[in-house]
Design a protein around this motif. Structure first.
Motif, mmCIF file in Angstrom:
data_model
loop_
_atom_site.group_PDB
_atom_site.id
_atom_site.type_symbol
_atom_site.label_atom_id
_atom_site.label_comp_id
_atom_site.label_asym_id
_atom_site.label_seq_id
_atom_site.Cartn_x
_atom_site.Cartn_y
_atom_site.Cartn_z
ATOM 1 N N ARG A 150 0.509 -1.254 0.118
ATOM 2 C CA ARG A 150 0.125 -0.126 -0.110
ATOM 3 C C ARG A 150 0.794 1.232 0.105
ATOM 4 N NH1 ARG A 150 -5.537 -0.403 0.950
ATOM 5 N NH2 ARG A 150 -6.095 -2.448 1.326
ATOM 6 N N ASN A 151 1.887 1.363 0.864
ATOM 7 C CA ASN A 151 2.547 2.556 0.944
ATOM 8 C C ASN A 151 3.708 2.586 -0.189
ATOM 9 O OD1 ASN A 151 1.187 3.263 3.126
ATOM 10 N ND2 ASN A 151 2.310 2.454 4.689
ATOM 11 N N PRO A 152 4.329 3.749 -0.357
ATOM 12 C CA PRO A 152 5.544 3.935 -1.188
ATOM 13 C C PRO A 152 6.712 2.971 -1.009
ATOM 14 C CG PRO A 152 4.663 5.996 -0.617
ATOM 15 C CD PRO A 152 3.882 5.038 0.077
ATOM 16 N N ILE A 153 7.449 2.454 -1.770
ATOM 17 C CA ILE A 153 8.468 1.760 -1.419
ATOM 18 C C ILE A 153 9.650 2.385 -0.799
ATOM 19 C CG2 ILE A 153 10.313 0.080 -2.609
ATOM 20 C CD1 ILE A 153 8.251 -0.362 -4.870
ATOM 21 N N PRO A 154 10.048 1.803 0.463
ATOM 22 C CA PRO A 154 11.296 2.569 0.989
ATOM 23 C C PRO A 154 12.453 2.119 0.388
ATOM 24 C CG PRO A 154 10.017 1.180 2.408
ATOM 25 C CD PRO A 154 9.398 0.714 1.118
ATOM 26 N N THR A 155 13.483 3.275 0.305
ATOM 27 C CA THR A 155 14.594 2.999 -0.278
ATOM 28 C C THR A 155 15.793 2.510 0.632
ATOM 29 O OG1 THR A 155 15.422 5.478 0.002
ATOM 30 C CG2 THR A 155 14.296 4.681 -2.100
ATOM 31 N N GLY A 156 16.908 1.863 0.399
ATOM 32 C CA GLY A 156 17.877 1.393 1.253
ATOM 33 C C GLY A 156 18.750 0.390 0.487
ATOM 34 N N ASP A 157 19.872 0.091 1.104
ATOM 35 C CA ASP A 157 20.690 -1.036 0.388
ATOM 36 C C ASP A 157 21.308 -1.911 1.545
ATOM 37 O OD1 ASP A 157 22.941 0.201 1.533
ATOM 38 O OD2 ASP A 157 23.184 1.690 -0.214
ATOM 39 N N VAL A 158 21.878 -2.960 0.886
ATOM 40 C CA VAL A 158 22.557 -3.916 2.262
ATOM 41 C C VAL A 158 23.403 -3.449 3.016
ATOM 42 C CG1 VAL A 158 23.847 -6.005 2.204
ATOM 43 C CG2 VAL A 158 21.966 -5.843 0.375
ATOM 44 N N HIS A 171 13.197 -5.528 -1.127
ATOM 45 C CA HIS A 171 14.567 -5.139 -1.118
ATOM 46 C C HIS A 171 15.027 -4.030 0.113
ATOM 47 C CE1 HIS A 171 18.849 -4.151 -2.424
ATOM 48 N NE2 HIS A 171 18.474 -2.812 -2.523
ATOM 49 N N PRO A 172 15.942 -4.100 0.827
ATOM 50 C CA PRO A 172 16.998 -5.361 0.789
ATOM 51 C C PRO A 172 16.684 -6.513 1.581
ATOM 52 C CG PRO A 172 17.711 -3.714 2.282
ATOM 53 C CD PRO A 172 16.298 -3.144 1.922
ATOM 54 N N VAL A 173 15.775 -6.599 2.401
ATOM 55 C CA VAL A 173 15.522 -7.721 3.199
ATOM 56 C C VAL A 173 13.820 -7.692 3.715
ATOM 57 C CG1 VAL A 173 15.942 -6.818 5.367
ATOM 58 C CG2 VAL A 173 16.236 -8.970 4.995
ATOM 59 N N ASP A 207 20.897 -3.698 17.268
ATOM 60 C CA ASP A 207 20.793 -3.332 15.984
ATOM 61 C C ASP A 207 21.706 -4.327 15.143
ATOM 62 O OD1 ASP A 207 19.167 -1.080 16.107
ATOM 63 O OD2 ASP A 207 20.771 0.394 16.677
ATOM 64 N N LEU A 208 21.072 -4.985 14.239
ATOM 65 C CA LEU A 208 21.792 -5.955 13.618
ATOM 66 C C LEU A 208 21.917 -5.392 11.977
ATOM 67 C CD1 LEU A 208 19.506 -8.967 14.496
ATOM 68 C CD2 LEU A 208 21.568 -8.478 15.446
ATOM 69 N N GLN A 209 23.215 -5.368 11.809
ATOM 70 C CA GLN A 209 23.709 -5.066 10.258
ATOM 71 C C GLN A 209 23.201 -5.967 9.345
ATOM 72 O OE1 GLN A 209 24.444 -1.620 9.739
ATOM 73 N NE2 GLN A 209 24.040 -1.653 12.114
ATOM 74 N N LEU A 210 22.516 -5.741 8.400
ATOM 75 C CA LEU A 210 22.101 -6.634 7.332
ATOM 76 C C LEU A 210 23.514 -7.262 6.739
ATOM 77 C CD1 LEU A 210 20.178 -8.295 5.535
ATOM 78 C CD2 LEU A 210 19.958 -6.302 4.085
#
Length: 406
Positions: free
Chosen positions: A58-66, A193-195, A81-84
């Motif tokens: 429903r909501n806009p796709i968030p942005t981010g990377d691995v 993406h990314p997880v 806080d777990l880093q992907l």
């Protein structure tokens, strides 16, 4: 709101460009657009190409990377806080076959019509999801409980509303993964993406995309159980529950069973949509061509969530007679099976149907019932009409008519 709708339109157009095997479906009331498989041919194959796999959010796709993405893991006493990137480098990688189905698949087959996207049967697909077992992440973080719930929160949440879904920790530890790949490729933006969390055999709403938080809790998410602004229980306690028109579901901390069908049979008030109900779709022939008389292979897919699709029957005469189909091909828990039946077709018009049964003896009902029947519809070979149009699995609405030439 206008800007959000314009952004959504641009986003959907981009998805359609990337996915030539899909088409859009609209919810005109909410101006909500999704995409699903464009042809029945998708359901004649075991693996669904990314280009044909449905998309729903429903909501806009968030942005981010691995490299920059992190997941907050909280268990009531601490937050980590777990880093992907560290999860991918340090924890094991597995591939899981999963038939992902929108809980609203078949909503458009309800009469009277329900709200939201009027899906036919196109909101389902099977992919290989690559990622890290949730069990491995929990164990490394020192979480050793099994009788609580795990609440997943998506980064598409807003200040007004949190997208949160809760699943039992026992299920999370059994077979769920934090997925960052799909069919051997990096996870596409529209697929999380990314997880994302992937919950094999369960409706897609449980597989939270753009995963940003995991919270170990004593019960399912309810209003007041998260320290966050806005509302945060809608997607667990209100939507995606099976209930009559105008009924307001009670918010529960837990349930006796996560079996969607078992909840329906028990008469439980407003069952939750967890595991998928038994279902089948014919993918070949498609009804878009005109086969010639002779032997024609009828081929399709059947699935049953946490259970196994044990039997598929095919009718070539609109349900007058039924024939056992052969199950074949890959056989993974949580993923559909291929079925086939050789049909000696005569010229003329024929209505083809398929119905599947699971290992517990549940068989697809023939039709969707009326609002007046309620859950009693199950006793009359009907699936219960419900206000959200969830978990429908009647076989007759998914039949097709083919014209055989001589």
């Amino acid at each position: 709101m206008a800007e959000t709708r314009e952004q959504r339109r641009e986003e959907i157009d981009a998805i359609l460009d990337r996915k030539p095997g899909t088409r859009e479906t609209r919810d005109e009331a909410d101006r909500y657009t999704v995409v699903g498989a464009a042809s029945r041919a998708t359901f004649g194959n075991w693996l669904t190409p990314i280009e044909e796999h449905f998309v729903c959010h429903r909501n806009p796709i968030p942005t981010g990377d691995v490299d920059s993405w992190s997941i907050t893991l909280a268990d009531g006493e601490r937050e980590i806080d777990l880093q992907l990137a560290d999860i991918i480098d340090d924890r094991p990688t597995v591939a899981v076959a999963h038939t992902m189905e929108c809980a609203g698949n078949g909503r458009g087959q309800h009469d009277p019509e329900t709200g939201s996207v009027q899906w036919g049967c196109e909101a389902v697909g099977t992919a290989f999801w690559t990622g890290t077992p949730v069990q491995s992440v929990l164990r490394a973080a020192g979480v050793d409980t099994t009788d609580q719930w795990l609440t997943a929160i998506g980064a598409d949440s807003t200040d007004a509303e949190t997208f949160a879904r809760s699943i039992p920790l026992s299920k999370a530890r059994e077979d769920c993964i934090l997925a960052y790949g799909m069919n051997g490729q990096p996870l596409p933006d529209e697929h999380g993406h990314p997880v994302r969390l992937v919950v094999p055999g369960w409706y897609g709403v449980n597989s939270v995309k753009w995963l940003s938080e995991l919270r170990v809790m004593d019960g399912m998410v309810r209003e007041g159980t998260l320290d966050r602004p806005g509302t945060h229980a809608r997607w667990q306690q209100e939507d995606y529950r099976i209930h009559a028109a105008d009924e307001e579901p009670v918010q529960n901390a837990t349930v006796e069973t996560t079996g969607t069908w078992a909840q329906l049979e028990s008469g439980e008030t407003a069952p939750y949509t967890f595991d998928e109900t038994v279902m089948s779709i014919i993918g070949q022939p498609t009804g878009e061509d005109t086969p010639t008389q002779g032997t024609i292979e009828i081929r399709g897919v059947a699935w049953a969530g946490d259970e196994r699709a044990e039997r598929v029957e095919v009718s070539t005469d609109d349900g007058t007679s039924w024939h056992d189909a052969e199950l074949f091909g890959p056989d993974y828990a949580g993923a559909w099976r291929l079925f086939r039946y050789d049909w000696d077709a005569d010229p003329g018009e024929h209505t083809l149907l398929s119905r599947a049964s699971d290992e517990r003896g549940h068989t697809q009902p023939e039709r969707i019932g009326t609002p007046e029947e309620g859950f009693d519809a199950l006793e009359n070979d009907r699936y219960p009409w419900n206000e959200g149009g969830y978990a429908a699995n009647a076989y007759r609405p998914n039949g097709l008519t083919v014209e055989i030439t001589d």
